[in-house]
Motif scaffolding. Sequence first.
Motif, PDB file in Angstrom:
ATOM      1  N   UNK A 104      -6.554  20.338  11.013  1.00 42.79           N
ATOM      2  CA  UNK A 104      -5.685  19.492  11.831  1.00 42.79           C
ATOM      3  C   UNK A 104      -6.210  19.363  13.256  1.00 42.79           C
ATOM      4  N   UNK A 105      -6.687  20.463  13.825  1.00 42.96           N
ATOM      5  CA  UNK A 105      -7.237  20.399  15.169  1.00 42.96           C
ATOM      6  C   UNK A 105      -8.477  19.527  15.246  1.00 42.96           C
ATOM      7  N   UNK A 106      -9.292  19.550  14.195  1.00 41.26           N
ATOM      8  CA  UNK A 106     -10.494  18.705  14.158  1.00 41.26           C
ATOM      9  C   UNK A 106     -10.120  17.231  14.170  1.00 41.26           C
ATOM     10  N   UNK A 107      -9.183  16.850  13.324  1.00 44.51           N
ATOM     11  CA  UNK A 107      -8.784  15.440  13.244  1.00 44.51           C
ATOM     12  C   UNK A 107      -8.159  14.982  14.559  1.00 44.51           C
ATOM     13  N   UNK A 108      -7.213  15.762  15.072  1.00 47.04           N
ATOM     14  CA  UNK A 108      -6.529  15.369  16.313  1.00 47.04           C
ATOM     15  C   UNK A 108      -7.500  15.370  17.491  1.00 47.04           C
ATOM     16  N   UNK A 109      -8.389  16.371  17.535  1.00 50.38           N
ATOM     17  CA  UNK A 109      -9.340  16.445  18.635  1.00 50.38           C
ATOM     18  C   UNK A 109     -10.334  15.302  18.639  1.00 50.38           C
ATOM     19  N   UNK A 110     -10.772  14.870  17.467  1.00 50.26           N
ATOM     20  CA  UNK A 110     -11.706  13.736  17.401  1.00 50.26           C
ATOM     21  C   UNK A 110     -11.021  12.454  17.834  1.00 50.26           C
ATOM     22  N   UNK A 111      -9.758  12.288  17.453  1.00 49.83           N
ATOM     23  CA  UNK A 111      -9.018  11.093  17.896  1.00 49.83           C
ATOM     24  C   UNK A 111      -8.845  11.109  19.408  1.00 49.83           C
ATOM     25  N   UNK A 120      -4.527  10.814  26.566  1.00 48.08           N
ATOM     26  CA  UNK A 120      -3.529  11.340  27.511  1.00 48.08           C
ATOM     27  C   UNK A 120      -2.278  11.819  26.778  1.00 48.08           C
ATOM     28  N   UNK A 121      -1.818  11.053  25.799  1.00 52.80           N
ATOM     29  CA  UNK A 121      -0.603  11.428  25.080  1.00 52.80           C
ATOM     30  C   UNK A 121      -0.827  12.703  24.273  1.00 52.80           C
ATOM     31  N   UNK A 122      -1.946  12.757  23.541  1.00 52.40           N
ATOM     32  CA  UNK A 122      -2.216  13.913  22.684  1.00 52.40           C
ATOM     33  C   UNK A 122      -2.387  15.174  23.520  1.00 52.40           C
ATOM     34  N   UNK A 123      -3.144  15.093  24.596  1.00 49.76           N
ATOM     35  CA  UNK A 123      -3.427  16.293  25.375  1.00 49.76           C
ATOM     36  C   UNK A 123      -2.198  16.800  26.118  1.00 49.76           C
ATOM     37  N   UNK A 124      -1.283  15.901  26.503  1.00 50.31           N
ATOM     38  CA  UNK A 124      -0.054  16.385  27.134  1.00 50.31           C
ATOM     39  C   UNK A 124       0.792  17.132  26.109  1.00 50.31           C
ATOM     40  N   UNK A 125       0.784  16.676  24.874  1.00 48.51           N
ATOM     41  CA  UNK A 125       1.497  17.391  23.821  1.00 48.51           C
ATOM     42  C   UNK A 125       0.870  18.752  23.571  1.00 48.51           C
ATOM     43  N   UNK A 160      -2.106  27.593  17.111  1.00 45.78           N
ATOM     44  CA  UNK A 160      -3.563  27.608  17.155  1.00 45.78           C
ATOM     45  C   UNK A 160      -4.158  26.204  17.245  1.00 45.78           C
ATOM     46  N   UNK A 161      -3.415  25.190  16.843  1.00 45.97           N
ATOM     47  CA  UNK A 161      -3.954  23.829  16.814  1.00 45.97           C
ATOM     48  C   UNK A 161      -4.410  23.357  18.199  1.00 45.97           C
ATOM     49  N   UNK A 162      -3.632  23.551  19.275  1.00 42.63           N
ATOM     50  CA  UNK A 162      -4.096  23.057  20.581  1.00 42.63           C
ATOM     51  C   UNK A 162      -5.446  23.614  21.007  1.00 42.63           C
ATOM     52  N   UNK A 163      -5.754  24.856  20.659  1.00 41.46           N
ATOM     53  CA  UNK A 163      -7.037  25.442  21.044  1.00 41.46           C
ATOM     54  C   UNK A 163      -8.187  24.737  20.328  1.00 41.46           C
ATOM     55  N   UNK A 164      -7.981  24.406  19.063  1.00 39.81           N
ATOM     56  CA  UNK A 164      -9.009  23.682  18.321  1.00 39.81           C
ATOM     57  C   UNK A 164      -9.142  22.260  18.860  1.00 39.81           C
ATOM     58  N   UNK A 165      -8.023  21.638  19.162  1.00 38.81           N
ATOM     59  CA  UNK A 165      -8.050  20.269  19.683  1.00 38.81           C
ATOM     60  C   UNK A 165      -8.846  20.206  20.983  1.00 38.81           C
ATOM     61  N   UNK A 166      -8.610  21.121  21.886  1.00 40.43           N
ATOM     62  CA  UNK A 166      -9.323  21.115  23.162  1.00 40.43           C
ATOM     63  C   UNK A 166     -10.818  21.318  22.957  1.00 40.43           C
ATOM     64  N   UNK A 167     -11.192  22.189  22.037  1.00 43.62           N
ATOM     65  CA  UNK A 167     -12.608  22.420  21.766  1.00 43.62           C
ATOM     66  C   UNK A 167     -13.268  21.174  21.199  1.00 43.62           C
ATOM     67  N   UNK A 168     -12.655  20.598  20.165  1.00 47.04           N
ATOM     68  CA  UNK A 168     -13.245  19.415  19.528  1.00 47.04           C
ATOM     69  C   UNK A 168     -13.287  18.239  20.493  1.00 47.04           C
ATOM     70  N   UNK A 169     -12.232  18.058  21.251  1.00 51.07           N
ATOM     71  CA  UNK A 169     -12.203  16.953  22.228  1.00 51.07           C
ATOM     72  C   UNK A 169     -13.344  17.073  23.223  1.00 51.07           C
ATOM     73  N   UNK A 194     -18.829   6.142  12.704  1.00 48.87           N
ATOM     74  CA  UNK A 194     -19.274   6.819  13.927  1.00 48.87           C
ATOM     75  C   UNK A 194     -18.679   8.219  14.002  1.00 48.87           C
ATOM     76  N   UNK A 195     -17.405   8.353  13.665  1.00 50.30           N
ATOM     77  CA  UNK A 195     -16.756   9.657  13.739  1.00 50.30           C
ATOM     78  C   UNK A 195     -17.337  10.639  12.729  1.00 50.30           C
ATOM     79  N   UNK A 196     -17.556  10.194  11.500  1.00 54.34           N
ATOM     80  CA  UNK A 196     -17.984  11.109  10.444  1.00 54.34           C
ATOM     81  C   UNK A 196     -19.483  11.363  10.452  1.00 54.34           C
TER      82      UNK A 196
END
Length: 291
Positions: A104-111, A120-125, A160-169, A194-196
């Motif tokens: 989940x963190x990978x998908x959200x972080x790539x978006x 901005x919306x995702x990172x504030x969440x 744990x998801x926000x930590x993965x999101x920040x890394x992937x982003x 491009x993403x994959x």
Amino acid sequence: MSQAPQPSSAMQPVLRVIGLPHLGIGPKIAALVLALIVAATILAPWLAPHDPLTMDPLVRLKGPMEGHPLGTDNYGRDILSRVLIGGRLSLVIGIAAAVVSVILGLVIGMIAGFFHTADAIIMRMMDALMAIPAILLAIALVALNGPSVGSVIAAITIPEIPRVVRLVRAVVLGAREEPYVEAAIALGSSTFKILTRHLLPNTLAPLIVQGTYILASAILTEAILSFLGAGVSTETPTWGNIMAEGRQFFRIKPDLILYPGVMLSLCILSINLLGDAARDMLDPRLKKRAG
């Protein structure tokens, strides 16, 4: 004569980690210990001498004896059987939480890293989730959903998801400015391609390292939740539940906490050592410094 295709440069560090070459003595011992723990928990139904739920009041709180290599607990249940069977659920919960949070963190972080409008919306969440202490958030989620394996996995995964999101982003933001990505965008390649094909391989190496730390943290968090009575049902043996039941008898029989505590500590230490070894092999700066 045609040559076999070579893996891309982005995938080569991942393949090196999977092969685990040139490991030091510490990571090798950690890998062996972790393999033994996993094997023991998988084979627990055959290795356990008794049913972990069978009670025998006549032999309660006994030390090592015939038929009970590690003794019995306050209900006369075999400690060895409970530690082995309890380790299965602890590892399953930890692995499931780590896998789900990484995906989940990978998908959200790539978006978030690729689409500036959603960033901005995702990172504030994510910032809002990280503002709440992880253990308090986990306890609240379990209290809302009730004690079950699914609710414990969700309670461990969400913090744990926000930590993965920040890394992937961060990885995607850096890779997005590379010439090969800009060329793919200019040529009209689809966003999915491009993403994959161009961005996903760059995230795999740091995700391997982050995944090991999340796995260790998830196993420890499950034990903490169970110890506090906020984990799975107290009748279900896990390392945390076993220690929680044994704390009131700590003065007269400390090994009720000792055995599951040692297994938990060895498991987490082994995973962390392997994660450090993977980081040393994947981080170019650490490799150059070591050289």
